[in-house]
Write a protein that holds these residues in place. Structure first.
Motif, short mmCIF file in Angstrom:
data_model
loop_
_atom_site.label_atom_id
_atom_site.label_comp_id
_atom_site.label_asym_id
_atom_site.label_seq_id
_atom_site.Cartn_x
_atom_site.Cartn_y
_atom_site.Cartn_z
N ILE A 1 14.06 3.60 42.63
CA ILE A 1 15.10 4.11 41.73
C ILE A 1 14.41 4.64 40.48
CG2 ILE A 1 17.19 3.52 40.43
CD1 ILE A 1 17.45 1.00 42.18
N SER B 1 2.23 9.92 23.61
CA SER B 1 0.85 9.57 23.30
C SER B 1 0.33 8.61 24.37
CB SER B 1 0.82 8.89 21.92
OG SER B 1 -0.50 8.85 21.45
N ASP C 1 5.55 13.95 33.47
CA ASP C 1 6.41 13.28 34.46
C ASP C 1 6.65 14.18 35.67
OD1 ASP C 1 6.35 11.46 32.45
OD2 ASP C 1 8.50 11.10 32.35
N ALA D 1 12.58 1.40 39.05
CA ALA D 1 11.76 2.02 38.01
C ALA D 1 12.67 2.90 37.16
CB ALA D 1 10.64 2.82 38.65
N GLY E 1 13.61 2.69 34.15
CA GLY E 1 13.36 2.77 32.72
C GLY E 1 14.37 1.97 31.92
N ARG E 2 14.71 2.52 30.75
CA ARG E 2 15.60 1.77 29.85
C ARG E 2 17.02 1.65 30.39
NH1 ARG E 2 15.46 2.07 24.52
NH2 ARG E 2 16.58 4.02 24.38
N PHE F 1 13.66 11.03 16.00
CA PHE F 1 12.49 11.88 16.26
C PHE F 1 12.85 13.33 16.59
CE2 PHE F 1 13.29 11.18 20.80
CZ PHE F 1 13.77 9.88 20.82
N TRP G 1 5.35 8.15 13.54
CA TRP G 1 4.27 8.65 14.37
C TRP G 1 4.13 10.16 14.13
CZ3 TRP G 1 8.64 7.38 17.78
CH2 TRP G 1 9.23 8.48 18.40
N ILE H 1 2.24 13.08 16.35
CA ILE H 1 1.53 13.29 17.63
C ILE H 1 1.38 14.79 17.89
CG2 ILE H 1 1.67 12.91 20.13
CD1 ILE H 1 3.24 10.35 19.61
N THR I 1 17.46 6.81 18.85
CA THR I 1 17.68 5.80 19.89
C THR I 1 17.59 4.42 19.26
OG1 THR I 1 16.93 4.99 22.03
CG2 THR I 1 15.24 5.83 20.59
N GLY J 1 7.63 -1.23 34.84
CA GLY J 1 7.67 -0.53 33.55
C GLY J 1 8.85 -0.95 32.70
N ALA K 1 11.87 -0.76 33.25
CA ALA K 1 12.98 -1.39 33.97
C ALA K 1 12.90 -2.91 33.84
CB ALA K 1 12.97 -0.99 35.44
N PHE L 1 10.60 -3.63 27.51
CA PHE L 1 10.00 -2.71 26.55
C PHE L 1 10.06 -3.37 25.17
CE2 PHE L 1 9.95 0.82 23.50
CZ PHE L 1 8.71 1.34 23.86
N SER M 1 1.61 2.91 21.53
CA SER M 1 1.65 3.90 22.63
C SER M 1 1.30 3.28 23.98
CB SER M 1 0.65 5.05 22.35
OG SER M 1 0.84 5.57 21.08
N GLY N 1 3.51 2.21 26.37
CA GLY N 1 4.57 2.23 27.39
C GLY N 1 4.18 2.88 28.71
N VAL N 2 3.61 4.09 28.65
CA VAL N 2 3.30 4.80 29.90
C VAL N 2 2.17 4.07 30.63
CG1 VAL N 2 2.43 6.95 30.89
CG2 VAL N 2 4.12 7.03 29.05
#
Ligand SMILES: Cc1cc2nc3c(=O)[nH]c(=O)nc-3n(C[C@H](O)[C@H](O)[C@H](O)COP(=O)(O)OP(=O)(O)OC[C@H]3O[C@@H](n4cnc5c(N)ncnc54)[C@H](O)[C@@H]3O)c2cc1C
Length: 442
Positions: A13, A49, A112, A164, A166-167, A190, A218, A220, A276, A295, A297, A300, A306, A308-309
Protein backbone atom coordinates in the motif's frame (compact mmCIF):
# COMPACT_ATOMS: atom_id res chain seq x y z
CA UNK A 1 -13.19 -15.07 -3.54
CA UNK A 2 -15.17 -13.65 -6.49
CA UNK A 3 -14.10 -14.11 -10.13
CA UNK A 4 -12.96 -10.49 -10.21
CA UNK A 5 -10.50 -11.02 -7.37
CA UNK A 6 -6.84 -11.12 -8.38
CA UNK A 7 -4.10 -12.80 -6.41
CA UNK A 8 -0.54 -11.87 -5.49
CA UNK A 9 2.19 -12.80 -3.03
CA UNK A 10 2.67 -9.31 -1.61
CA UNK A 11 0.44 -6.27 -1.83
CA UNK A 12 2.15 -2.96 -1.05
CA UNK A 13 0.00 0.00 0.00
CA UNK A 14 1.70 3.22 -1.14
CA UNK A 15 4.42 3.95 -3.68
CA UNK A 16 6.71 6.33 -1.77
CA UNK A 17 10.37 5.50 -0.94
CA UNK A 18 9.47 2.73 1.53
CA UNK A 19 6.88 0.99 -0.65
CA UNK A 20 8.85 1.27 -3.90
CA UNK A 21 12.04 -0.04 -2.26
CA UNK A 22 10.30 -3.05 -0.71
CA UNK A 23 8.38 -3.78 -3.93
CA UNK A 24 11.58 -3.70 -6.00
CA UNK A 25 13.48 -5.99 -3.62
CA UNK A 26 10.69 -8.57 -3.43
CA UNK A 27 9.89 -8.47 -7.16
CA UNK A 28 13.60 -9.00 -7.88
CA UNK A 29 13.28 -12.32 -6.02
CA UNK A 30 10.62 -13.37 -8.50
CA UNK A 31 7.67 -12.82 -6.19
CA UNK A 32 4.36 -11.53 -7.51
CA UNK A 33 4.19 -8.03 -6.02
CA UNK A 34 1.38 -5.53 -6.56
CA UNK A 35 1.98 -1.93 -5.45
CA UNK A 36 -0.98 0.46 -5.26
CA UNK A 37 -0.43 4.22 -5.17
CA UNK A 38 -3.36 6.57 -4.70
CA UNK A 39 -1.61 9.48 -6.47
CA UNK A 40 0.11 9.66 -9.88
CA UNK A 41 3.87 10.07 -10.13
CA UNK A 42 5.44 12.57 -10.37
CA UNK A 43 3.54 13.96 -7.36
CA UNK A 44 4.56 16.61 -4.84
CA UNK A 45 6.00 15.45 -1.52
CA UNK A 46 8.01 17.25 1.10
CA UNK A 47 11.29 15.79 2.40
CA UNK A 48 13.99 16.84 -0.05
CA UNK A 49 17.23 16.49 1.89
CA UNK A 50 18.85 13.04 1.83
CA UNK A 51 21.60 11.58 4.03
CA UNK A 52 24.94 10.04 3.00
CA UNK A 53 23.66 6.69 4.30
CA UNK A 54 21.04 6.75 1.53
CA UNK A 55 23.71 6.29 -1.13
CA UNK A 56 24.65 2.67 -0.33
CA UNK A 57 20.92 1.86 -0.34
CA UNK A 58 20.45 3.48 -3.78
CA UNK A 59 23.43 1.49 -4.98
CA UNK A 60 22.07 -1.84 -3.70
CA UNK A 61 18.74 -1.02 -5.28
CA UNK A 62 20.41 -0.15 -8.60
CA UNK A 63 19.28 3.49 -8.91
CA UNK A 64 22.38 5.38 -7.74
CA UNK A 65 23.20 6.88 -11.15
CA UNK A 66 19.62 7.95 -11.81
CA UNK A 67 19.38 9.68 -8.44
CA UNK A 68 22.75 11.37 -8.92
CA UNK A 69 21.41 12.94 -12.13
CA UNK A 70 18.55 14.73 -10.31
CA UNK A 71 20.48 15.54 -7.11
CA UNK A 72 22.21 18.66 -5.85
CA UNK A 73 25.38 17.44 -4.09
CA UNK A 74 25.16 18.05 -0.34
CA UNK A 75 28.51 17.92 1.45
CA UNK A 76 27.47 19.28 4.79
CA UNK A 77 25.18 21.23 7.06
CA UNK A 78 25.31 24.81 8.30
CA UNK A 79 23.87 26.14 11.54
CA UNK A 80 22.83 29.76 12.06
CA UNK A 81 21.63 30.90 15.47
CA UNK A 82 20.14 34.26 16.51
CA UNK A 83 22.18 34.11 19.75
CA UNK A 84 25.61 33.64 18.15
CA UNK A 85 27.45 35.98 15.85
CA UNK A 86 29.15 33.30 13.81
CA UNK A 87 27.81 30.48 11.67
CA UNK A 88 29.01 26.89 11.70
CA UNK A 89 29.66 24.54 8.78
CA UNK A 90 30.05 20.82 9.37
CA UNK A 91 31.01 18.41 6.62
CA UNK A 92 29.92 14.79 6.51
CA UNK A 93 33.53 13.95 5.63
CA UNK A 94 34.38 14.93 9.24
CA UNK A 95 32.26 12.02 10.45
CA UNK A 96 33.50 8.66 11.67
CA UNK A 97 33.29 6.90 8.31
CA UNK A 98 35.08 9.31 5.97
CA UNK A 99 33.69 7.60 2.87
CA UNK A 100 30.13 8.68 3.77
CA UNK A 101 31.02 12.23 2.81
CA UNK A 102 28.06 13.47 0.78
CA UNK A 103 24.39 13.12 -0.03
CA UNK A 104 21.95 14.86 -2.37
CA UNK A 105 19.09 17.30 -2.15
CA UNK A 106 16.33 16.16 -4.50
CA UNK A 107 12.89 17.07 -5.65
CA UNK A 108 10.81 14.34 -4.12
CA UNK A 109 8.52 14.18 -7.13
CA UNK A 110 11.61 13.15 -9.16
CA UNK A 111 13.13 10.79 -6.60
CA UNK A 112 9.86 9.03 -5.81
CA UNK A 113 9.10 8.57 -9.51
CA UNK A 114 12.54 7.01 -10.09
CA UNK A 115 11.98 4.57 -7.22
CA UNK A 116 8.42 3.76 -8.30
CA UNK A 117 9.34 3.11 -11.96
CA UNK A 118 12.35 1.10 -10.82
CA UNK A 119 10.06 -1.23 -8.83
CA UNK A 120 8.07 -1.77 -12.03
CA UNK A 121 11.28 -2.45 -13.97
CA UNK A 122 12.19 -5.09 -11.38
CA UNK A 123 8.89 -6.82 -12.10
CA UNK A 124 6.39 -5.37 -9.61
CA UNK A 125 2.90 -4.67 -10.92
CA UNK A 126 2.43 -0.98 -10.14
CA UNK A 127 -0.91 0.81 -10.30
CA UNK A 128 -1.33 4.56 -9.84
CA UNK A 129 -4.56 6.36 -9.05
CA UNK A 130 -5.61 3.38 -6.92
CA UNK A 131 -6.50 3.97 -3.28
CA UNK A 132 -6.65 1.11 -0.82
CA UNK A 133 -9.90 1.28 1.14
CA UNK A 134 -9.99 -1.85 3.27
CA UNK A 135 -7.85 -4.80 4.32
CA UNK A 136 -9.30 -7.88 6.02
CA UNK A 137 -6.90 -10.47 7.42
CA UNK A 138 -7.51 -14.19 7.85
CA UNK A 139 -5.28 -17.23 8.44
CA UNK A 140 -4.10 -17.45 4.81
CA UNK A 141 -3.47 -13.81 4.07
CA UNK A 142 -5.63 -10.77 3.38
CA UNK A 143 -8.35 -9.46 1.13
CA UNK A 144 -7.51 -5.96 -0.04
CA UNK A 145 -10.12 -3.68 -1.52
CA UNK A 146 -9.16 -0.62 -3.49
CA UNK A 147 -10.81 1.89 -5.75
CA UNK A 148 -9.47 3.46 -8.95
CA UNK A 149 -9.69 7.17 -9.77
CA UNK A 150 -12.80 6.55 -11.90
CA UNK A 151 -14.54 4.83 -8.97
CA UNK A 152 -14.04 1.27 -10.24
CA UNK A 153 -13.50 -1.17 -7.36
CA UNK A 154 -10.63 -3.68 -7.39
CA UNK A 155 -9.98 -6.62 -5.07
CA UNK A 156 -6.85 -8.70 -4.38
CA UNK A 157 -6.10 -11.76 -2.30
CA UNK A 158 -2.56 -11.31 -0.98
CA UNK A 159 -0.43 -13.68 1.08
CA UNK A 160 1.21 -10.69 2.75
CA UNK A 161 0.46 -6.95 3.01
CA UNK A 162 3.06 -4.21 3.39
CA UNK A 163 1.73 -0.91 4.62
CA UNK A 164 3.91 1.88 3.23
CA UNK A 165 1.15 4.50 3.19
CA UNK A 166 3.25 7.16 4.90
CA UNK A 167 1.54 9.64 7.17
CA UNK A 168 -1.83 8.22 6.14
CA UNK A 169 -0.84 5.34 8.50
CA UNK A 170 -3.40 3.08 6.83
CA UNK A 171 -3.04 -0.05 8.98
CA UNK A 172 -1.86 1.61 12.18
CA UNK A 173 -4.98 3.79 12.22
CA UNK A 174 -7.36 0.92 11.45
CA UNK A 175 -5.72 -1.40 13.97
CA UNK A 176 -5.86 1.41 16.55
CA UNK A 177 -2.11 1.08 16.96
CA UNK A 178 -1.29 4.74 16.27
CA UNK A 179 -0.13 6.77 19.25
CA UNK A 180 0.60 10.44 19.61
CA UNK A 181 4.21 11.17 20.57
CA UNK A 182 3.94 12.72 24.04
CA UNK A 183 7.51 13.95 23.93
CA UNK A 184 7.26 15.97 20.73
CA UNK A 185 4.86 18.08 18.75
CA UNK A 186 5.50 20.49 15.94
CA UNK A 187 4.13 21.85 12.69
CA UNK A 188 5.65 23.04 9.44
CA UNK A 189 5.10 25.76 6.86
CA UNK A 190 6.99 25.58 3.59
CA UNK A 191 7.41 26.68 -0.03
CA UNK A 192 9.88 26.86 -2.93
CA UNK A 193 11.84 30.00 -3.85
CA UNK A 194 13.62 31.11 -7.02
CA UNK A 195 16.78 33.25 -6.83
CA UNK A 196 17.68 32.55 -3.22
CA UNK A 197 21.31 33.35 -2.45
CA UNK A 198 23.62 30.31 -2.42
CA UNK A 199 27.13 29.44 -1.36
CA UNK A 200 29.86 28.87 -3.92
CA UNK A 201 31.32 25.58 -5.12
CA UNK A 202 30.98 22.72 -2.65
CA UNK A 203 28.95 24.94 -0.30
CA UNK A 204 26.17 25.46 -2.82
CA UNK A 205 24.21 22.36 -1.88
CA UNK A 206 24.60 22.52 1.91
CA UNK A 207 21.46 22.39 3.99
CA UNK A 208 21.23 25.28 6.46
CA UNK A 209 19.33 25.17 9.74
CA UNK A 210 18.38 28.62 11.10
CA UNK A 211 16.96 28.74 14.62
CA UNK A 212 14.38 31.44 15.36
CA UNK A 213 12.00 32.39 18.16
CA UNK A 214 9.28 29.83 17.32
CA UNK A 215 11.40 26.91 16.08
CA UNK A 216 13.80 26.56 13.16
CA UNK A 217 13.99 26.90 9.38
CA UNK A 218 15.40 24.57 6.73
CA UNK A 219 17.11 25.94 3.65
CA UNK A 220 17.56 23.24 0.98
CA UNK A 221 19.06 24.17 -2.40
CA UNK A 222 17.78 21.99 -5.27
CA UNK A 223 19.61 21.20 -8.51
CA UNK A 224 17.35 23.28 -10.78
CA UNK A 225 18.10 26.53 -8.93
CA UNK A 226 15.00 26.38 -6.72
CA UNK A 227 15.45 26.46 -2.95
CA UNK A 228 13.09 24.76 -0.54
CA UNK A 229 12.44 26.81 2.61
CA UNK A 230 10.45 25.52 5.55
CA UNK A 231 9.68 26.76 9.04
CA UNK A 232 9.24 24.02 11.61
CA UNK A 233 7.40 25.74 14.42
CA UNK A 234 5.63 24.91 17.64
CA UNK A 235 1.88 24.31 17.25
CA UNK A 236 0.85 27.46 19.18
CA UNK A 237 2.62 29.56 16.54
CA UNK A 238 0.84 28.09 13.51
CA UNK A 239 -2.43 28.22 15.44
CA UNK A 240 -1.97 31.97 15.90
CA UNK A 241 -2.30 32.53 12.12
CA UNK A 242 -5.01 35.02 11.14
CA UNK A 243 -3.92 35.77 7.57
CA UNK A 244 -3.45 33.84 4.33
CA UNK A 245 -0.65 31.29 4.48
CA UNK A 246 1.69 33.13 2.06
CA UNK A 247 1.51 36.35 4.12
CA UNK A 248 1.97 34.45 7.35
CA UNK A 249 5.00 32.64 5.88
CA UNK A 250 6.53 35.97 4.77
CA UNK A 251 6.02 37.37 8.29
CA UNK A 252 7.64 34.26 9.74
CA UNK A 253 10.69 34.56 7.48
CA UNK A 254 11.01 38.21 8.51
CA UNK A 255 11.60 36.97 12.08
CA UNK A 256 14.87 35.43 10.92
CA UNK A 257 17.01 38.23 9.43
CA UNK A 258 19.86 35.88 8.44
CA UNK A 259 17.44 33.85 6.29
CA UNK A 260 15.77 37.05 5.03
CA UNK A 261 19.18 38.19 3.80
CA UNK A 262 19.54 35.06 1.66
CA UNK A 263 16.04 35.59 0.28
CA UNK A 264 16.28 39.32 -0.44
CA UNK A 265 16.14 38.79 -4.25
CA UNK A 266 14.06 35.62 -4.08
CA UNK A 267 10.45 35.04 -5.12
CA UNK A 268 8.05 32.36 -4.00
CA UNK A 269 7.48 29.86 -6.82
CA UNK A 270 3.80 29.85 -7.95
CA UNK A 271 2.97 31.75 -4.72
CA UNK A 272 2.38 28.30 -3.24
CA UNK A 273 2.79 27.72 0.50
CA UNK A 274 1.98 24.50 2.36
CA UNK A 275 1.35 23.81 6.03
CA UNK A 276 1.22 20.55 7.89
CA UNK A 277 0.64 19.75 11.54
CA UNK A 278 0.80 17.17 14.29
CA UNK A 279 3.22 14.85 12.56
CA UNK A 280 4.94 13.22 15.50
CA UNK A 281 3.51 9.77 16.20
CA UNK A 282 4.39 6.14 16.60
CA UNK A 283 2.60 2.78 16.51
CA UNK A 284 2.32 0.13 19.19
CA UNK A 285 3.78 -2.50 16.82
CA UNK A 286 5.24 -2.71 13.32
CA UNK A 287 4.26 -6.20 12.23
CA UNK A 288 1.68 -8.96 12.43
CA UNK A 289 1.61 -12.47 11.08
CA UNK A 290 0.54 -11.27 7.62
CA UNK A 291 1.58 -7.62 7.54
CA UNK A 292 4.20 -5.08 8.38
CA UNK A 293 4.41 -1.30 8.43
CA UNK A 294 7.34 0.56 6.91
CA UNK A 295 8.70 4.11 7.13
CA UNK A 296 6.18 6.79 8.06
CA UNK A 297 3.39 4.21 8.11
CA UNK A 298 4.92 3.07 11.41
CA UNK A 299 6.38 6.26 12.92
CA UNK A 300 7.59 9.77 12.23
CA UNK A 301 9.25 12.15 14.67
CA UNK A 302 10.58 15.35 13.10
CA UNK A 303 12.38 16.49 9.95
CA UNK A 304 15.32 18.33 11.59
CA UNK A 305 18.00 15.74 10.76
CA UNK A 306 16.53 14.78 7.35
CA UNK A 307 16.30 11.15 8.41
CA UNK A 308 12.82 10.28 7.04
CA UNK A 309 13.66 8.96 3.57
CA UNK A 310 16.71 7.08 4.85
CA UNK A 311 14.75 5.41 7.66
CA UNK A 312 11.90 4.58 5.27
CA UNK A 313 14.25 2.90 2.78
CA UNK A 314 16.23 1.15 5.50
CA UNK A 315 12.99 -0.24 6.95
CA UNK A 316 12.10 -1.54 3.48
CA UNK A 317 15.37 -3.49 3.21
CA UNK A 318 14.79 -5.03 6.66
CA UNK A 319 11.11 -5.59 5.96
CA UNK A 320 11.73 -7.31 2.61
CA UNK A 321 13.89 -9.92 4.38
CA UNK A 322 11.13 -10.55 6.90
CA UNK A 323 8.44 -10.89 4.20
CA UNK A 324 10.59 -13.31 2.19
CA UNK A 325 11.17 -15.44 5.28
CA UNK A 326 7.45 -15.41 6.15
CA UNK A 327 6.50 -16.56 2.66
CA UNK A 328 9.18 -19.23 2.38
CA UNK A 329 9.54 -20.63 5.90
CA UNK A 330 6.66 -19.42 8.07
CA UNK A 331 7.75 -21.49 11.06
CA UNK A 332 11.04 -19.68 11.40
CA UNK A 333 10.13 -16.03 11.49
CA UNK A 334 9.64 -15.36 15.20
CA UNK A 335 13.24 -14.25 15.78
CA UNK A 336 13.31 -12.22 12.56
CA UNK A 337 10.09 -10.47 13.52
CA UNK A 338 11.51 -9.58 16.92
CA UNK A 339 14.60 -8.16 15.22
CA UNK A 340 12.43 -6.16 12.81
CA UNK A 341 10.37 -4.69 15.67
CA UNK A 342 13.60 -3.68 17.46
CA UNK A 343 15.10 -2.23 14.32
CA UNK A 344 12.00 -0.13 13.54
CA UNK A 345 12.38 1.61 16.91
CA UNK A 346 16.17 1.87 16.97
CA UNK A 347 16.73 4.57 14.32
CA UNK A 348 13.87 6.88 15.36
CA UNK A 349 14.97 6.51 19.03
CA UNK A 350 18.60 7.46 18.33
CA UNK A 351 17.58 10.50 16.28
CA UNK A 352 14.90 11.46 18.80
CA UNK A 353 17.36 12.06 21.64
CA UNK A 354 18.87 14.89 19.59
CA UNK A 355 15.58 16.01 18.02
CA UNK A 356 14.01 16.63 21.46
CA UNK A 357 16.98 18.77 22.47
CA UNK A 358 17.80 20.61 19.26
CA UNK A 359 16.19 23.87 20.39
CA UNK A 360 17.73 23.63 23.86
CA UNK A 361 20.40 26.35 24.46
CA UNK A 362 22.96 23.80 25.70
CA UNK A 363 22.55 21.64 22.61
CA UNK A 364 22.61 24.73 20.42
CA UNK A 365 25.97 25.66 21.96
CA UNK A 366 27.23 22.16 21.21
CA UNK A 367 26.36 22.67 17.53
CA UNK A 368 27.74 26.21 17.45
CA UNK A 369 31.07 25.31 19.13
CA UNK A 370 31.74 21.77 17.90
CA UNK A 371 34.63 20.03 19.71
CA UNK A 372 35.99 16.54 19.22
CA UNK A 373 37.20 15.13 22.57
CA UNK A 374 36.95 11.33 22.52
CA UNK A 375 35.71 11.65 18.93
CA UNK A 376 32.31 13.06 19.94
CA UNK A 377 32.07 15.31 16.89
CA UNK A 378 32.91 12.45 14.53
CA UNK A 379 30.22 10.36 16.20
CA UNK A 380 27.65 13.16 15.94
CA UNK A 381 28.49 13.69 12.27
CA UNK A 382 28.07 9.95 11.72
CA UNK A 383 24.59 10.16 13.22
CA UNK A 384 23.79 13.20 11.04
CA UNK A 385 24.99 11.15 8.03
CA UNK A 386 22.57 8.36 9.00
CA UNK A 387 25.48 6.01 9.68
CA UNK A 388 23.74 4.18 12.51
CA UNK A 389 23.04 0.73 11.12
CA UNK A 390 26.48 -0.20 9.85
CA UNK A 391 28.26 -1.27 13.03
CA UNK A 392 30.22 1.99 12.96
CA UNK A 393 31.64 2.19 16.52
CA UNK A 394 30.12 5.58 17.42
CA UNK A 395 28.11 4.56 20.47
CA UNK A 396 30.69 5.07 23.23
CA UNK A 397 31.49 8.54 21.88
CA UNK A 398 27.80 9.40 21.63
CA UNK A 399 27.40 8.36 25.27
CA UNK A 400 30.25 10.72 26.16
CA UNK A 401 28.52 13.52 24.24
CA UNK A 402 25.24 12.88 26.06
CA UNK A 403 27.05 12.87 29.42
CA UNK A 404 28.72 16.17 28.52
CA UNK A 405 25.29 17.56 27.69
CA UNK A 406 23.87 16.58 31.09
CA UNK A 407 26.92 17.98 32.88
CA UNK A 408 26.66 21.35 31.09
CA UNK A 409 22.91 21.43 31.78
CA UNK A 410 23.65 20.73 35.48
CA UNK A 411 26.17 23.55 35.58
CA UNK A 412 23.54 25.98 34.26
CA UNK A 413 20.50 25.05 36.38
CA UNK A 414 18.52 28.24 35.76
CA UNK A 415 18.94 28.10 31.99
CA UNK A 416 18.16 24.37 31.95
CA UNK A 417 15.01 24.79 34.06
CA UNK A 418 13.74 27.66 31.87
CA UNK A 419 14.43 25.67 28.69
CA UNK A 420 12.63 22.62 30.10
CA UNK A 421 9.58 24.67 31.08
CA UNK A 422 9.52 26.39 27.70
CA UNK A 423 9.68 23.08 25.87
CA UNK A 424 6.84 21.64 27.95
CA UNK A 425 4.69 24.63 27.00
CA UNK A 426 5.75 24.46 23.35
CA UNK A 427 4.83 20.82 22.76
CA UNK A 428 1.44 20.97 24.47
CA UNK A 429 -1.40 19.56 22.43
CA UNK A 430 -3.63 22.26 21.00
CA UNK A 431 -5.77 19.94 18.89
CA UNK A 432 -5.66 19.64 15.12
CA UNK A 433 -4.89 22.58 12.90
CA UNK A 434 -7.81 23.80 10.84
CA UNK A 435 -7.50 21.75 7.68
CA UNK A 436 -4.43 19.88 9.11
CA UNK A 437 -2.63 19.52 5.75
CA UNK A 438 -3.19 22.87 4.16
CA UNK A 439 -1.90 23.98 0.79
CA UNK A 440 -2.57 27.47 -0.49
CA UNK A 441 -1.69 28.92 -3.84
CA UNK A 442 -2.84 32.35 -4.92
C1 LIG B 1 7.68 19.03 7.02
C2 LIG B 1 8.47 17.80 6.70
C3 LIG B 1 9.75 17.90 6.17
C4 LIG B 1 10.50 16.75 5.88
N1 LIG B 1 11.78 16.86 5.40
C5 LIG B 1 12.52 15.74 5.18
C6 LIG B 1 13.83 15.81 4.63
O1 LIG B 1 14.37 16.90 4.36
N2 LIG B 1 14.51 14.65 4.42
C7 LIG B 1 13.95 13.43 4.69
O2 LIG B 1 14.61 12.41 4.50
N3 LIG B 1 12.70 13.34 5.18
C8 LIG B 1 11.97 14.45 5.41
N4 LIG B 1 10.70 14.34 5.88
C9 LIG B 1 10.15 13.00 6.10
C10 LIG B 1 9.85 12.28 4.77
O3 LIG B 1 9.02 13.07 3.98
C11 LIG B 1 9.19 10.94 5.08
O4 LIG B 1 9.82 10.35 6.18
C12 LIG B 1 9.26 9.99 3.87
O5 LIG B 1 8.55 10.50 2.78
C13 LIG B 1 8.68 8.62 4.28
O6 LIG B 1 8.57 7.78 3.15
P1 LIG B 1 7.39 6.70 3.09
O7 LIG B 1 7.60 5.92 1.84
O8 LIG B 1 7.29 6.00 4.38
O9 LIG B 1 6.06 7.56 2.97
P2 LIG B 1 5.59 8.57 1.82
O10 LIG B 1 6.76 9.15 1.14
O11 LIG B 1 4.63 9.52 2.43
O12 LIG B 1 4.81 7.65 0.78
C14 LIG B 1 3.56 7.11 1.09
C15 LIG B 1 2.78 6.92 -0.21
O13 LIG B 1 1.61 6.19 0.07
C16 LIG B 1 0.53 6.70 -0.70
N5 LIG B 1 -0.72 6.31 -0.03
C17 LIG B 1 -1.15 6.73 1.19
N6 LIG B 1 -2.32 6.11 1.51
C18 LIG B 1 -2.62 5.29 0.46
C19 LIG B 1 -3.70 4.40 0.19
N7 LIG B 1 -4.73 4.24 1.04
N8 LIG B 1 -3.69 3.73 -0.99
C20 LIG B 1 -2.67 3.88 -1.88
N9 LIG B 1 -1.63 4.73 -1.68
C21 LIG B 1 -1.60 5.41 -0.52
C22 LIG B 1 0.81 8.19 -0.71
O14 LIG B 1 0.16 8.84 -1.80
C23 LIG B 1 2.33 8.23 -0.82
O15 LIG B 1 2.77 8.30 -2.17
C24 LIG B 1 9.94 15.47 6.15
C25 LIG B 1 8.65 15.37 6.67
C26 LIG B 1 7.92 16.51 6.94
C27 LIG B 1 6.53 16.37 7.53
Amino acid sequence: MTSNTQTCDVLVIGGGPAGSTAAALLARQGRHVVMLEKAHHPRFHIGESLLPANLPLFEKLGVLEQVEKIGMPKWGVEFVSPDHDHQVRLEFGEGWNKSLDRAWQVRRSDLDEILFRHAAAEGAETIEGCRVKAVDFDDDGATVQAVLDDGAPRTWRARFVIDASGRDTFLSTRLKAKQKNDKHNSTALFGHFANAERGEGKLEGNITIFWFAHGWFWYIPLADGTTSIGAVCWPYYLKSRTKPLAEFFADTIAMCPALGERLKHATLVDDAVYATGNYSYTSTHASGDRYLMLGDAFTFVDPVFSSGVYLAMHSAFEGADLVAARLDAPGKVAALRKRFERDMRFGPREFSWFIYRVTNPTMRDFFMYPQNPLRVKEALMALLAGDIHNRTPIWASLRVLKTMYYVVCGLNPRRTWDAWQRRRRNIRDLGPLVGENIAEAR
